[in-house]
Design a protein around this motif. Structure first.
Motif, PDB file in Angstrom:
ATOM      1  N   ALA A  25      -9.183   8.440   1.797  1.00 29.52           N
ATOM      2  CA  ALA A  25     -10.359   7.799   2.013  1.00 29.52           C
ATOM      3  C   ALA A  25     -11.303   7.913   0.787  1.00 29.52           C
ATOM      4  O   ALA A  25     -11.857   6.947   0.534  1.00 29.52           O
ATOM      5  CB  ALA A  25     -11.281   8.404   3.253  1.00 29.52           C
ATOM      6  N   VAL A  26     -11.099   9.017   0.137  1.00 34.55           N
ATOM      7  CA  VAL A  26     -11.958   9.314  -0.989  1.00 34.55           C
ATOM      8  C   VAL A  26     -11.387   8.906  -2.447  1.00 34.55           C
ATOM      9  O   VAL A  26     -11.813   8.182  -3.452  1.00 34.55           O
ATOM     10  CB  VAL A  26     -12.603  10.683  -1.066  1.00 34.55           C
ATOM     11  N   ASP A  27     -10.392   9.635  -2.636  1.00 37.86           N
ATOM     12  CA  ASP A  27      -9.565   9.552  -3.695  1.00 37.86           C
ATOM     13  C   ASP A  27      -8.422   8.189  -4.153  1.00 37.86           C
ATOM     14  O   ASP A  27      -8.553   7.588  -5.171  1.00 37.86           O
ATOM     15  CB  ASP A  27      -8.599  10.930  -4.108  1.00 37.86           C
ATOM     16  N   LEU A  28      -7.827   7.978  -2.844  1.00 39.22           N
ATOM     17  CA  LEU A  28      -6.960   6.849  -3.151  1.00 39.22           C
ATOM     18  C   LEU A  28      -7.534   5.448  -2.542  1.00 39.22           C
ATOM     19  O   LEU A  28      -7.001   4.518  -3.343  1.00 39.22           O
ATOM     20  CB  LEU A  28      -5.728   6.897  -2.288  1.00 39.22           C
ATOM     21  N   ARG A  29      -8.198   5.454  -1.952  1.00 40.75           N
ATOM     22  CA  ARG A  29      -8.938   4.122  -1.495  1.00 40.75           C
ATOM     23  C   ARG A  29      -9.572   3.206  -2.630  1.00 40.75           C
ATOM     24  O   ARG A  29      -9.229   2.026  -2.662  1.00 40.75           O
ATOM     25  CB  ARG A  29     -10.014   4.324  -0.373  1.00 40.75           C
ATOM     26  N   PRO A  30     -10.035   3.867  -3.636  1.00 34.45           N
ATOM     27  CA  PRO A  30     -10.668   2.931  -4.690  1.00 34.45           C
ATOM     28  C   PRO A  30      -9.542   2.251  -5.653  1.00 34.45           C
ATOM     29  O   PRO A  30      -9.743   1.325  -5.963  1.00 34.45           O
ATOM     30  CB  PRO A  30     -11.524   3.795  -5.450  1.00 34.45           C
ATOM     31  N   ASN A  31      -8.347   3.221  -5.711  1.00 39.39           N
ATOM     32  CA  ASN A  31      -7.234   2.698  -6.393  1.00 39.39           C
ATOM     33  C   ASN A  31      -6.455   1.685  -5.487  1.00 39.39           C
ATOM     34  O   ASN A  31      -5.806   0.867  -6.208  1.00 39.39           O
ATOM     35  CB  ASN A  31      -6.389   3.748  -6.863  1.00 39.39           C
ATOM     36  N   LEU A  32      -6.665   1.559  -4.324  1.00 37.66           N
ATOM     37  CA  LEU A  32      -5.958   0.592  -3.682  1.00 37.66           C
ATOM     38  C   LEU A  32      -6.639  -0.823  -3.228  1.00 37.66           C
ATOM     39  O   LEU A  32      -5.991  -1.708  -3.008  1.00 37.66           O
ATOM     40  CB  LEU A  32      -5.519   0.968  -2.212  1.00 37.66           C
ATOM     41  N   ALA A  33      -8.151  -0.776  -3.759  1.00 40.27           N
ATOM     42  CA  ALA A  33      -8.919  -1.815  -3.326  1.00 40.27           C
ATOM     43  C   ALA A  33      -8.316  -3.010  -3.928  1.00 40.27           C
ATOM     44  O   ALA A  33      -8.272  -4.164  -3.508  1.00 40.27           O
ATOM     45  CB  ALA A  33     -10.204  -1.352  -3.377  1.00 40.27           C
ATOM     46  N   GLY A  34      -8.069  -2.884  -5.427  1.00 42.92           N
ATOM     47  CA  GLY A  34      -7.882  -3.970  -6.250  1.00 42.92           C
ATOM     48  C   GLY A  34      -6.463  -4.778  -5.767  1.00 42.92           C
ATOM     49  O   GLY A  34      -6.660  -5.894  -5.454  1.00 42.92           O
ATOM     50  N   VAL A  44       0.683  -1.244   0.023  1.00 42.53           N
ATOM     51  CA  VAL A  44       0.175  -0.003   0.146  1.00 42.53           C
ATOM     52  C   VAL A  44       0.770   1.160  -0.064  1.00 42.53           C
ATOM     53  O   VAL A  44       0.684   2.039  -0.676  1.00 42.53           O
ATOM     54  CB  VAL A  44      -1.026  -0.017   1.093  1.00 42.53           C
ATOM     55  N   ARG A  45       1.899   1.266   0.664  1.00 39.70           N
ATOM     56  CA  ARG A  45       2.872   2.454   0.864  1.00 39.70           C
ATOM     57  C   ARG A  45       3.351   2.623  -0.789  1.00 39.70           C
ATOM     58  O   ARG A  45       3.411   3.789  -1.180  1.00 39.70           O
ATOM     59  CB  ARG A  45       3.767   2.271   1.910  1.00 39.70           C
ATOM     60  N   GLY A  46       3.782   1.710  -1.262  1.00 37.02           N
ATOM     61  CA  GLY A  46       4.288   1.701  -2.668  1.00 37.02           C
ATOM     62  C   GLY A  46       3.324   2.411  -3.443  1.00 37.02           C
ATOM     63  O   GLY A  46       3.436   3.302  -4.339  1.00 37.02           O
ATOM     64  N   LEU A  47       2.144   2.021  -3.612  1.00 34.58           N
ATOM     65  CA  LEU A  47       1.051   2.350  -4.505  1.00 34.58           C
ATOM     66  C   LEU A  47       0.736   3.742  -4.118  1.00 34.58           C
ATOM     67  O   LEU A  47       0.468   4.706  -4.931  1.00 34.58           O
ATOM     68  CB  LEU A  47      -0.436   1.623  -4.355  1.00 34.58           C
ATOM     69  N   VAL A  48       0.608   4.280  -2.738  1.00 33.53           N
ATOM     70  CA  VAL A  48       0.229   5.663  -2.450  1.00 33.53           C
ATOM     71  C   VAL A  48       1.244   6.567  -2.848  1.00 33.53           C
ATOM     72  O   VAL A  48       1.229   7.489  -3.314  1.00 33.53           O
ATOM     73  CB  VAL A  48      -0.037   5.616  -0.735  1.00 33.53           C
ATOM     74  N   LEU A  49       2.656   6.113  -2.733  1.00 36.77           N
ATOM     75  CA  LEU A  49       3.871   6.966  -3.182  1.00 36.77           C
ATOM     76  C   LEU A  49       3.565   7.110  -4.647  1.00 36.77           C
ATOM     77  O   LEU A  49       4.121   8.423  -5.116  1.00 36.77           O
ATOM     78  CB  LEU A  49       5.174   6.195  -2.809  1.00 36.77           C
ATOM     79  N   THR A  50       3.171   6.410  -5.267  1.00 39.10           N
ATOM     80  CA  THR A  50       2.878   6.515  -6.876  1.00 39.10           C
ATOM     81  C   THR A  50       1.902   7.547  -6.994  1.00 39.10           C
ATOM     82  O   THR A  50       1.752   8.401  -8.038  1.00 39.10           O
ATOM     83  CB  THR A  50       2.794   5.175  -7.582  1.00 39.10           C
ATOM     84  N   LEU A  51       0.726   7.185  -6.388  1.00 39.66           N
ATOM     85  CA  LEU A  51      -0.463   7.910  -6.767  1.00 39.66           C
ATOM     86  C   LEU A  51      -0.611   9.236  -6.113  1.00 39.66           C
ATOM     87  O   LEU A  51      -1.518  10.276  -6.853  1.00 39.66           O
ATOM     88  CB  LEU A  51      -1.606   7.255  -6.396  1.00 39.66           C
ATOM     89  N   ARG A  52      -0.092   9.509  -5.061  1.00 39.81           N
ATOM     90  CA  ARG A  52      -0.080  10.970  -4.491  1.00 39.81           C
ATOM     91  C   ARG A  52       0.343  12.034  -5.287  1.00 39.81           C
ATOM     92  O   ARG A  52      -0.141  13.236  -5.120  1.00 39.81           O
ATOM     93  CB  ARG A  52       0.461  11.118  -3.045  1.00 39.81           C
ATOM     94  N   GLN A  53       1.123  11.880  -6.440  1.00 44.00           N
ATOM     95  CA  GLN A  53       1.359  12.852  -7.335  1.00 44.00           C
ATOM     96  C   GLN A  53       0.618  12.807  -8.491  1.00 44.00           C
ATOM     97  O   GLN A  53       0.768  13.638  -9.425  1.00 44.00           O
ATOM     98  CB  GLN A  53       2.926  12.767  -7.852  1.00 44.00           C
ATOM     99  N   SER A  54      -0.501  12.136  -8.439  1.00 41.83           N
ATOM    100  CA  SER A  54      -1.381  12.087  -9.920  1.00 41.83           C
ATOM    101  C   SER A  54      -2.128  13.414  -9.935  1.00 41.83           C
ATOM    102  O   SER A  54      -2.375  14.350  -8.785  1.00 41.83           O
ATOM    103  CB  SER A  54      -2.310  10.940  -9.663  1.00 41.83           C
TER     104      SER A  54
END
Length: 305
Positions: free
Chosen positions: A210-219, A182-192
């Motif tokens: 909770a709103v923007d990143l959660r759907p991208n982490l669920a899969g 999850v940390r790796g995914l968030v590091l990639t997505l937080r600059q989107s």
């Protein structure tokens, strides 16, 4: 505001070109092959379904009381006892069926706990960074430095051998995997662009998570959890095999394999609960692979071709 306009313009451009058209997506799905129709996926779903039915209706399905000791010891498989009897004259088929009520619910519970703890810690560490990231990742590195079964044995030995402590031990050794992913995914997505746009509109960090990143982490987290279910069954059975999990007379697969290892001539005592462990691990691995194929766009496109 410029970032917001750019982000909205990109989305509108995508809609105009039809790449996000729901009708086009439905046509592509109908024209392609679903990952859930593959032989491995169907096999995994059938096996899991059988185990779930056995767990829910164990009292109805099992031919005998799993704790009853009223038959000859070490009776080989026959029409009266399909899986034979054990060293105390108990029906092994009934004990294997009732074992699903211990192994599967506890495996699901510990995977959910490890997933929640690891996902929350990994998301917070990846998004906020700083000392939070350093503390969480060093704790994860400390846990990952030891083999999972060895660390779980040490935790259970310190707390006392029982199923509750075994579940706690497996949770302790399992959460760092979720945290790192999850940390790796968030590091990639937080600059989107969509994250930057939401921040420019005044959203707090917790709302972005909770709103923007959660759907991208669920899969990815769902795929990891499905694969981890088999590992959880294996770890719990391993601890029970070593005498650190389920205690007699509980009908647990690992403990039953341990009882069968005392007498190799009565091969059926260990083979049938061992086969239950094998089938459950394979089924959850098949389910995890299918989820990955269904949720990964690149893999899904390759399957449809």
């Amino acid at each position: 505001m410029n970032a917001t306009r750019l982000f909205l313009g990109d989305r509108l451009g995508a809609d105009r070109t039809g790449t996000d058209d729901p009708t086009a997506r439905r046509k592509r799905r109908r024209g392609g092959k679903s990952p859930w129709r593959s032989p491995l996926a169907l096999t995994g779903l059938v096996i899991i379904g059988i185990f779930l039915i056995a767990a829910v209706f164990a009292s109805v399905i099992s031919p005998e009381d799993p704790l009853a000791q009223k038959w000859p010891k070490y009776q080989s498989p026959s029409a009266d006892h399909w899986f034979g009897t054990d060293q105390l004259g108990r029906d092994i088929l009934s004990r294997v069926i009732h074992g699903t009520r211990i192994s599967l619910p506890l495996a699901l519970l510990l995977v959910v706990l490890a997933m929640v703890i690891g996902t929350v810690l990994g998301a917070v560490a990846g998004y906020f960074g700083g000392w939070i990231d350093m503390v969480v990742m060093r704790c994860a590195d400390l846990v990952l430095a030891f083999p999972a079964i060895i660390l779980a044995m040490a935790v259970v030995a310190a707390l006392g051998p029982n199923l509750t402590n075994a579940v706690l031990a497996v949770v302790i050794v399992s959460w760092p995997t979720y945290a790192r992913v999850v940390r790796g995914l968030v590091l990639t997505l937080r600059q989107s662009d969509f994250v930057q746009a939401d921040r420019l509109l005044g959203a707090s960090g917790w709302r972005v998570l909770a709103v923007d990143l959660r759907p991208n982490l669920a899969g990815p987290v769902a795929v990891l959890a499905a694969l981890d279910l088999g590992n959880a069954v294996l770890l719990l059975s391993g601890l029970s095999f070593l005498g650190l999990g389920a205690q007699p007379p509980a009908a647990e697969w690992g403990a039953m394999v341990n009882a069968g290892s005392a007498n190799f001539d009565a091969w059926w005592v260990a083979v049938f609960p061992g086969a239950a462990i094998l089938l459950s691990v394979l089924a959850f691995n098949f389910l995890g692979d299918t989820l990955r194929d269904a949720l990964d766009p690149r893999t899904a496109r390759a399957i449809r071709k």
